[in-house]
Motif scaffolding. Structure first.
Motif, PDB file in Angstrom:
ATOM      1  N   THR A   8       0.851  -1.255  -0.107  1.00 24.57           N
ATOM      2  CA  THR A   8      -0.096  -0.113   0.051  1.00 24.57           C
ATOM      3  C   THR A   8       0.925   1.179  -0.080  1.00 24.57           C
ATOM      4  O   THR A   8       2.051   1.153   0.374  1.00 24.57           O
ATOM      5  CB  THR A   8      -0.777   0.049   1.233  1.00 24.57           C
ATOM      6  N   SER A   9       0.349   2.332  -0.378  1.00 25.16           N
ATOM      7  CA  SER A   9       0.953   3.719  -0.158  1.00 25.16           C
ATOM      8  C   SER A   9      -0.125   4.726  -0.334  1.00 25.16           C
ATOM      9  O   SER A   9      -1.291   4.190  -0.907  1.00 25.16           O
ATOM     10  CB  SER A   9       1.883   3.849  -1.512  1.00 25.16           C
ATOM     11  N   ARG A  10       0.116   5.811  -0.081  1.00 22.95           N
ATOM     12  CA  ARG A  10      -0.755   7.012   0.041  1.00 22.95           C
ATOM     13  C   ARG A  10      -1.115   7.420  -1.204  1.00 22.95           C
ATOM     14  O   ARG A  10      -2.103   7.900  -1.865  1.00 22.95           O
ATOM     15  CB  ARG A  10      -0.310   7.827   0.990  1.00 22.95           C
ATOM     16  N   GLY A  11       0.087   7.608  -2.107  1.00 24.66           N
ATOM     17  CA  GLY A  11      -0.399   8.060  -3.466  1.00 24.66           C
ATOM     18  C   GLY A  11       0.327   7.045  -4.626  1.00 24.66           C
ATOM     19  O   GLY A  11       0.919   6.280  -4.268  1.00 24.66           O
ATOM     20  N   THR A  12       0.230   7.458  -6.023  1.00 22.67           N
ATOM     21  CA  THR A  12       0.974   6.742  -6.996  1.00 22.67           C
ATOM     22  C   THR A  12       2.361   7.290  -7.352  1.00 22.67           C
ATOM     23  O   THR A  12       2.749   8.492  -6.698  1.00 22.67           O
ATOM     24  CB  THR A  12       0.007   6.678  -8.075  1.00 22.67           C
ATOM     25  N   GLY A  13       2.949   6.639  -8.255  1.00 23.95           N
ATOM     26  CA  GLY A  13       4.364   7.154  -8.742  1.00 23.95           C
ATOM     27  C   GLY A  13       5.201   7.026  -7.907  1.00 23.95           C
ATOM     28  O   GLY A  13       6.418   7.556  -7.908  1.00 23.95           O
ATOM     29  N   GLY A  14       4.887   6.205  -6.786  1.00 24.84           N
ATOM     30  CA  GLY A  14       6.047   6.083  -5.727  1.00 24.84           C
ATOM     31  C   GLY A  14       6.116   7.152  -4.778  1.00 24.84           C
ATOM     32  O   GLY A  14       7.287   7.297  -4.264  1.00 24.84           O
ATOM     33  N   GLN A  15       5.342   8.424  -5.046  1.00 20.48           N
ATOM     34  CA  GLN A  15       5.530   9.377  -4.569  1.00 20.48           C
ATOM     35  C   GLN A  15       5.646   9.462  -2.996  1.00 20.48           C
ATOM     36  O   GLN A  15       6.072  10.279  -2.284  1.00 20.48           O
ATOM     37  CB  GLN A  15       4.462  10.627  -5.032  1.00 20.48           C
ATOM     38  N   THR A  16       4.947   8.470  -2.396  1.00 16.64           N
ATOM     39  CA  THR A  16       4.802   8.129  -1.113  1.00 16.64           C
ATOM     40  C   THR A  16       5.489   6.623  -0.894  1.00 16.64           C
ATOM     41  O   THR A  16       5.380   5.856  -1.490  1.00 16.64           O
ATOM     42  CB  THR A  16       3.479   8.447  -0.234  1.00 16.64           C
ATOM     43  N   GLU A  17       5.835   6.644   0.417  1.00 18.79           N
ATOM     44  CA  GLU A  17       6.297   5.458   0.919  1.00 18.79           C
ATOM     45  C   GLU A  17       5.407   4.171   0.744  1.00 18.79           C
ATOM     46  O   GLU A  17       4.361   4.296   0.900  1.00 18.79           O
ATOM     47  CB  GLU A  17       7.044   5.412   2.243  1.00 18.79           C
ATOM     48  N   ALA A  18       5.942   3.102   0.134  1.00 15.88           N
ATOM     49  CA  ALA A  18       5.221   1.826   0.004  1.00 15.88           C
ATOM     50  C   ALA A  18       5.641   1.030   1.218  1.00 15.88           C
ATOM     51  O   ALA A  18       6.642   0.917   1.668  1.00 15.88           O
ATOM     52  CB  ALA A  18       5.649   1.178  -1.323  1.00 15.88           C
ATOM     53  N   PHE A  19       4.486   0.179   1.637  1.00 17.77           N
ATOM     54  CA  PHE A  19       4.513  -0.770   2.879  1.00 17.77           C
ATOM     55  C   PHE A  19       4.094  -2.125   2.207  1.00 17.77           C
ATOM     56  O   PHE A  19       2.982  -2.145   1.521  1.00 17.77           O
ATOM     57  CB  PHE A  19       3.746  -0.361   4.130  1.00 17.77           C
ATOM     58  N   PHE A  20       4.575  -3.401   2.445  1.00 17.92           N
ATOM     59  CA  PHE A  20       4.364  -4.550   2.059  1.00 17.92           C
ATOM     60  C   PHE A  20       3.914  -5.480   3.118  1.00 17.92           C
ATOM     61  O   PHE A  20       4.197  -5.335   4.373  1.00 17.92           O
ATOM     62  CB  PHE A  20       5.705  -5.213   1.579  1.00 17.92           C
ATOM     63  N   GLY A  21       3.131  -6.217   2.832  1.00 18.03           N
ATOM     64  CA  GLY A  21       2.576  -7.255   3.544  1.00 18.03           C
ATOM     65  C   GLY A  21       3.660  -8.472   3.606  1.00 18.03           C
ATOM     66  O   GLY A  21       4.688  -8.455   3.165  1.00 18.03           O
ATOM     67  N   GLN A  22       3.123  -9.684   4.447  1.00 22.36           N
ATOM     68  CA  GLN A  22       4.259 -10.600   4.694  1.00 22.36           C
ATOM     69  C   GLN A  22       4.310 -11.549   3.486  1.00 22.36           C
ATOM     70  O   GLN A  22       5.183 -12.476   3.359  1.00 22.36           O
ATOM     71  CB  GLN A  22       3.958 -11.507   5.923  1.00 22.36           C
ATOM     72  N   GLY A  23       3.515 -11.481   2.505  1.00 20.03           N
ATOM     73  CA  GLY A  23       3.286 -12.122   1.329  1.00 20.03           C
ATOM     74  C   GLY A  23       2.509 -13.648   1.591  1.00 20.03           C
ATOM     75  O   GLY A  23       2.367 -14.149   2.606  1.00 20.03           O
ATOM     76  N   THR A  24       2.029 -14.328   0.495  1.00 21.18           N
ATOM     77  CA  THR A  24       1.547 -15.508   0.386  1.00 21.18           C
ATOM     78  C   THR A  24       2.383 -16.451  -0.611  1.00 21.18           C
ATOM     79  O   THR A  24       2.606 -15.847  -1.879  1.00 21.18           O
ATOM     80  CB  THR A  24       0.143 -15.686  -0.130  1.00 21.18           C
ATOM     81  N   ARG A  25       2.903 -17.502  -0.207  1.00 15.69           N
ATOM     82  CA  ARG A  25       3.728 -18.475  -0.792  1.00 15.69           C
ATOM     83  C   ARG A  25       2.560 -19.401  -1.592  1.00 15.69           C
ATOM     84  O   ARG A  25       2.032 -20.198  -0.788  1.00 15.69           O
ATOM     85  CB  ARG A  25       4.899 -19.040  -0.072  1.00 15.69           C
ATOM     86  N   LEU A  26       2.395 -19.287  -2.892  1.00 19.19           N
ATOM     87  CA  LEU A  26       1.524 -20.102  -3.661  1.00 19.19           C
ATOM     88  C   LEU A  26       2.206 -21.241  -4.416  1.00 19.19           C
ATOM     89  O   LEU A  26       3.241 -21.167  -5.068  1.00 19.19           O
ATOM     90  CB  LEU A  26       0.873 -19.323  -4.660  1.00 19.19           C
ATOM     91  N   THR A  27       1.691 -22.321  -4.079  1.00 19.99           N
ATOM     92  CA  THR A  27       2.311 -23.704  -4.636  1.00 19.99           C
ATOM     93  C   THR A  27       1.020 -24.315  -5.409  1.00 19.99           C
ATOM     94  O   THR A  27      -0.053 -24.343  -4.967  1.00 19.99           O
ATOM     95  CB  THR A  27       2.612 -24.571  -3.589  1.00 19.99           C
ATOM     96  N   VAL A  28       1.381 -24.764  -6.753  1.00 23.11           N
ATOM     97  CA  VAL A  28       0.379 -25.248  -7.372  1.00 23.11           C
ATOM     98  C   VAL A  28       0.901 -26.871  -7.797  1.00 23.11           C
ATOM     99  O   VAL A  28       1.884 -27.013  -8.195  1.00 23.11           O
ATOM    100  CB  VAL A  28       0.426 -24.634  -8.807  1.00 23.11           C
ATOM    101  N   VAL A  29      -0.187 -27.648  -7.538  1.00 24.96           N
ATOM    102  CA  VAL A  29       0.148 -29.096  -7.677  1.00 24.96           C
ATOM    103  C   VAL A  29      -0.580 -29.792  -8.729  1.00 24.96           C
ATOM    104  O   VAL A  29      -1.681 -29.275  -9.008  1.00 24.96           O
ATOM    105  CB  VAL A  29      -0.015 -29.837  -6.241  1.00 24.96           C
TER     106      VAL A  29
END
Lengths: 110, 114
Positions: free
Chosen positions: B93-114
């Motif tokens: 997420t970020s407040r605005g686009t263009g990377g004009q404000t700081e981006a923060f990430f979640g922990q991620g989801t690791r997807l496995t396809v079987v």
């Protein structure tokens, strides 16, 4: 589009050593972020540094926007510093999201 | 603490079986992003929402869809997962686009396809 290059690609250190990671970018930017991706895959924000110098504990970063590079310094490295370090910039002033470099993989051994 | 939360952390799905990954945020940011990260590669942007406006990257496969029912939540739907879709999926997420404000990430989801 903008190109982001990081060096070195891999770095192996003994605990306690210092290191410098570099990020070069091909066009003017008004924003730059450094991230640490831990072994579990989470991206941790280190610095939001479009220009100037910032310090946070053993880590510091300097961005020289006019010369299109940024440096991340890690002092007295610890095993928990291991992982991948990414720098990321926006594609342009009107662009979306962040463009990531390929990262520097750091391994710190005790 | 305000943050970006992704569920589940690990997801195993069958080849061709639709799967949905979720992301929520308490930062009240305008923009939510989905990135795909394959092994030993940098994160690659799939699409993003600025409020309710959806922006798809030109090279994002049609197999990937997204929904943002409100400010707090954003979903990634993979309609027919293939083996090549196995990856880490990162929400940010970020407040605005263009990377004009700081981006923060979640922990991620690791997807496995079987």
């Amino acid at each position: 589009g903008i190109q982001v290059e990081q060096s070195p690609p891999d770095l192996i250190l003994q605990e306690g050593a210092n290191s410098t990671l570099r990020c070069n970018f091909s066009d003017s930017v008004n924003n730059l972020q450094w991230f640490h991706q831990n072994p579990w895959g989470q991206l941790i924000n280190l610095f939001y540094i479009p220009s100037g110098t910032k310090q946070n504990g053993r880590l510091s970063a300097t961005t020289v926007a006019t010369e299109r590079y940024s440096l991340l310094y890690i002092s007295s490295s610890q095993t928990t510093d291991s992982g991948v370090y990414f720098c990321a910039v926006p594609p342009n002033q009107a662009g979306t999201a962040l463009i990531f470099g390929k990262g520097t993989t750091l391994s710190v051994s005790s | 603490d305000a943050m970006v939360i992704q569920n589940p952390r690990y997801q195993v799905t069958q080849f061709g079986k639709p799967v949905t990954l979720s992301c929520s945020q308490t930062l009240n940011h305008n923009v939510m992003y989905w990135y795909q990260q394959k092994s030993s590669q940098a994160p690659k942007l799939l699409f993003h929402y600025y409020d309710k406006d959806f922006n798809n990257e030109a090279d994002t496969p049609d197999n990937f869809q997204s929904r943002r029912p409100n400010t707090s939540f954003c979903f990634l739907d993979i309609r027919s997962p293939g083996l090549g879709d196995a990856a880490m999926y990162l929400c940010a997420t970020s407040r605005g686009t263009g990377g004009q404000t700081e981006a923060f990430f979640g922990q991620g989801t690791r997807l496995t396809v079987v």
